[in-house]
Motif scaffolding. Structure first.
Motif, short mmCIF file in Angstrom:
data_model
loop_
_atom_site.label_atom_id
_atom_site.label_comp_id
_atom_site.label_asym_id
_atom_site.label_seq_id
_atom_site.Cartn_x
_atom_site.Cartn_y
_atom_site.Cartn_z
N GLU A 206 0.83 -1.21 0.00
CA GLU A 206 0.00 0.00 0.00
C GLU A 206 0.86 1.26 0.00
OE1 GLU A 206 -3.04 2.56 -0.32
OE2 GLU A 206 -3.09 0.41 -0.68
N GLN B 96 0.84 4.16 -2.84
CA GLN B 96 0.66 5.58 -2.52
C GLN B 96 1.79 6.42 -3.11
OE1 GLN B 96 0.28 5.86 1.75
NE2 GLN B 96 -1.70 4.82 1.77
N ARG C 165 1.39 9.36 -5.93
CA ARG C 165 1.91 10.71 -5.73
C ARG C 165 2.86 11.11 -6.85
NH1 ARG C 165 6.56 12.10 -4.04
NH2 ARG C 165 7.00 10.13 -3.00
#
Length: 158
Positions: A12, A16, A20
């Motif tokens: 995870e 992320q 980004r």
């Protein structure tokens, strides 16, 4: 292609970071490049060179993360049934037999390792020594100062 072991949390965090990079960092550096280009002569434009280097880093990291996530073997420690053995994803409480210090580590993938958060890489000497051990076993770790012995106090799958 070999599988890259990751915990659910580690996967995870990589997702992320990838998100980004694609949605924030990439557009930002593209904007910085176009602003630097607008300043004229590119041969002596430090801002342009810096932005191009940053873009190269971002694009390389995106490729690296996509590869790792594409070849990831995501393991949820909560679903592991290893009969009390130290395995990837397990949280291990160990005691230094020399000084009695007790410490807790989670065995994670190389990308997730962070000693400050008590997460050690599966490829680290201490994790390699712990793999397969159960509560009460002694793990011998080759350290720079010689062999260190740790007793496995507890193994958890959390």
């Amino acid at each position: 292609m070999s599988k890259v072991p990751l915990t659910v949390n580690g996967a995870e965090l990589l997702r992320q970071e990838l998100h980004r990079l694609k949605t924030v960092d990439r557009p930002s550096v593209i904007n910085a490049i176009s602003e630097a280009r607008a300043q004229g002569d590119l041969s002596e434009n430090a801002e342009y060179e810096a932005a191009k280097e940053r873009q190269s880093f971002i694009e390389g990291r995106i490729v690296e993360l996509e590869f790792k996530l594409g070849s990831a073997q995501v393991i949820d420690p909560k679903t592991v049934n290893a009969d009390g053995r130290c395995v990837f994803g397990s949280t291990v409480v160990i005691e230094d037999t020399n000084n009695g210090d007790v410490v807790t580590y989670q065995i994670v993938g190389d990308d997730e390792a962070d000693i400050k958060q008590r997460k050690i890489s599966i490829s680290s000497p201490i994790a390699r020594a712990l793999i397969g051990k159960v509560s009460g076993d002694i793990a011998e770790v080759q350290a720079p100062g010689g062999i260190r012995e740790y007793e496995v106090v507890d193994v958890q799958y959390i």
